[in-house]
Design an enzyme around this catalytic site. Structure first.
Site, mmCIF file in Angstrom:
data_model
loop_
_atom_site.group_PDB
_atom_site.id
_atom_site.type_symbol
_atom_site.label_atom_id
_atom_site.label_comp_id
_atom_site.label_asym_id
_atom_site.label_seq_id
_atom_site.Cartn_x
_atom_site.Cartn_y
_atom_site.Cartn_z
ATOM 1 N N PHE A 19 0.820 -1.212 0.000
ATOM 2 C CA PHE A 19 0.000 0.000 0.000
ATOM 3 C C PHE A 19 0.862 1.273 0.000
ATOM 4 O O PHE A 19 0.701 2.141 -0.865
ATOM 5 C CB PHE A 19 -0.936 -0.069 1.216
ATOM 6 N N ILE A 20 1.813 1.354 0.914
ATOM 7 C CA ILE A 20 2.656 2.557 0.967
ATOM 8 C C ILE A 20 3.593 2.580 -0.243
ATOM 9 O O ILE A 20 3.806 3.627 -0.862
ATOM 10 C CB ILE A 20 3.443 2.621 2.298
ATOM 11 N N ASP A 39 9.245 -7.291 -4.827
ATOM 12 C CA ASP A 39 8.158 -7.639 -3.913
ATOM 13 C C ASP A 39 7.815 -9.107 -4.157
ATOM 14 O O ASP A 39 7.783 -9.551 -5.299
ATOM 15 C CB ASP A 39 6.937 -6.758 -4.200
ATOM 16 N N GLY A 44 1.662 -7.680 -0.535
ATOM 17 C CA GLY A 44 1.484 -6.642 -1.558
ATOM 18 C C GLY A 44 0.594 -7.171 -2.682
ATOM 19 O O GLY A 44 0.232 -8.341 -2.696
ATOM 20 N N ALA A 125 11.807 1.686 6.822
ATOM 21 C CA ALA A 125 10.486 1.991 7.369
ATOM 22 C C ALA A 125 10.299 1.205 8.662
ATOM 23 O O ALA A 125 10.188 -0.007 8.642
ATOM 24 C CB ALA A 125 9.404 1.622 6.361
ATOM 25 N N TYR A 157 6.305 -8.093 16.752
ATOM 26 C CA TYR A 157 6.398 -7.087 15.679
ATOM 27 C C TYR A 157 7.270 -5.923 16.142
ATOM 28 O O TYR A 157 8.242 -5.554 15.484
ATOM 29 C CB TYR A 157 4.988 -6.618 15.312
ATOM 30 N N LYS A 161 11.068 -4.990 14.746
ATOM 31 C CA LYS A 161 11.369 -3.695 14.117
ATOM 32 C C LYS A 161 12.411 -2.927 14.940
ATOM 33 O O LYS A 161 13.226 -2.185 14.391
ATOM 34 C CB LYS A 161 10.097 -2.850 13.934
#
Ligand code: UDP
Length: 328
Positions: A19-20, A39, A44, A125, A157, A161
């Site tokens: 999406f981003i 990807d 995605g 990100a 998660y 990250k």
């Protein structure tokens, strides 16, 4: 005298079909940059890159990022790597804990290692999830990260990250690799699916189909939603700001809305008859699920570095998502 024309920036986006990613492709092409995407289409969708397939400045490869020789070639061709590939969405994380950790840690490690060979800039990100249960709102980049126990998979998660962030900053400090860590807060807009549990697309789909709008918990928890177009603008600006190198930067909006308030807004703007239904967290996710009551960024660092921050009115963003779903 012959003047050489400056070469356009070549960007590689990992997870570019997300999406981003789709919105970032559009933005970078509009700046005249060349864009390459890798990807594996696990979360995605080809739909997100469809509009750019005919652009001579765009190319994409459907492959697993762990196919290292292939990724190595792509990194070599790029001036800057936007590393967006990650397991996203709380539902996915609760349901696929092994994949979450392996994807988030393994892919970032590979990207950084390859980028380091040629000194390529990497924009990582990250996520506001890393602040965890910290209740000092608004969150500033140097605040403590407060995680829950390892027995609760939601924290995998945030922890994975956080490891990505440590690794990126270690590459900067120890090897001089230019990295920027962008901590993205809740990002919404056209093209986001509710498949992985994200709240706004879920609410809009429920409202448009007349199904109950499912508010988890008591709905008093709040979030700040920012428009994806503004977020990708911030990402590319951070990539172009030398002072952002080696920094962790919040990227988000400071307009706060409760989840119940969001449900009511969606119901009103879609003129839906859907009832708003409260669902206990245990039922929605897993036994003992811990949610964050508030999540708001301090964006002074972002403003200082690039001169702006997402500020689009939440109602306007919600309307754009409704329009997107109506047109489908
Ligand atoms: N949520 C909800 N109904 C849904 C999906 C999510 O009430 O159908 C809540 C979720 O529990 C959280 C908030 O909406 O409090 C935002 O959830 P999302 O997964 O979009 O992002 P998060 O901020 O949790 O990363």
């Amino acid at each position: 005298m012959n003047q050489l024309k400056p070469q356009p920036t070549r960007a590689l986006i990992t997870g570019g079909a997300g999406f981003i990613g789709g919105h970032l492709i559009k933005h970078l092409l509009s700046l005249g940059q060349q864009v390459e995407v890798i990807d594996d289409l696990s979360t995605g969708s080809i739909e997100n890159i469809e509009p750019f397939k005919n652009s001579p400045e765009f190319s994409y490869t459907v492959a697993d990022m762990r196919e290292v020789p292939l990724l190595a070639e792509m990194v070599d061709r790029a001036d800057v790597v936007y590393h967006l590939a990650a397991a996203v969405g709380v539902r996915l994380i609760v349901e696929s804990p092994v994949k979450t950790i392996e994807t988030n840690v393994g892919c970032t490690e590979t990207v950084l290692k390859l980028a380091n060979k040629k000194g390529k800039k990497v924009v990582i990100a990250s996520t506001s999830e890393v602040y965890g249960k910290n209740d000092t709102v608004p969150f500033r980049e140097d605040h403590d990260l407060v995680m829950g126990p390892t027995s609760k998979s939601r924290w995998s998660y945030a922890c994975s990250k956080a490891i990505d962030e440590f690794l990126a900053l270690a590459y900067w400090r120890a090897r001089g690799l230019p990295v920027v860590v962008a901590r993205l807060f809740n990002t919404v807009g056209p093209g986001q699916t509710g498949r992985y549990g994200m709240v706004l697309p879920s609410f809009v789909r429920q409202a448009l189909s007349g199904k109950p709008i499912t508010v988890y918990g008591d709905g008093t928890q709040s979030r700040c939603f920012s428009a994806v177009d503004e977020v990708v603008h911030c990402l590319s600006a951070l990539a172009e700001t030398p002072e952002a190198v080696g920094q962790v930067v919040n990227v988000g909006s400071t307009q706060e809305v409760s989840i119940l308030g969001l449900a009511e807004m969606v119901k009103k703007l879609t003129q839906s008859d859907s009832p708003i239904k409260m669902i206990p967290y245990e039922e929605a996710y897993e036994e003992g699920f811990e949610d964050m009551p508030r999540r708001m960024p301090d964006v002074s660092k972002l403003r200082e570095l690039v001169g702006f921050a997402p500020e689009m009115d939440i109602e306007q963003v919600v309307r754009s998502v409704i329009r997107y779903y109506r047109e489908r």
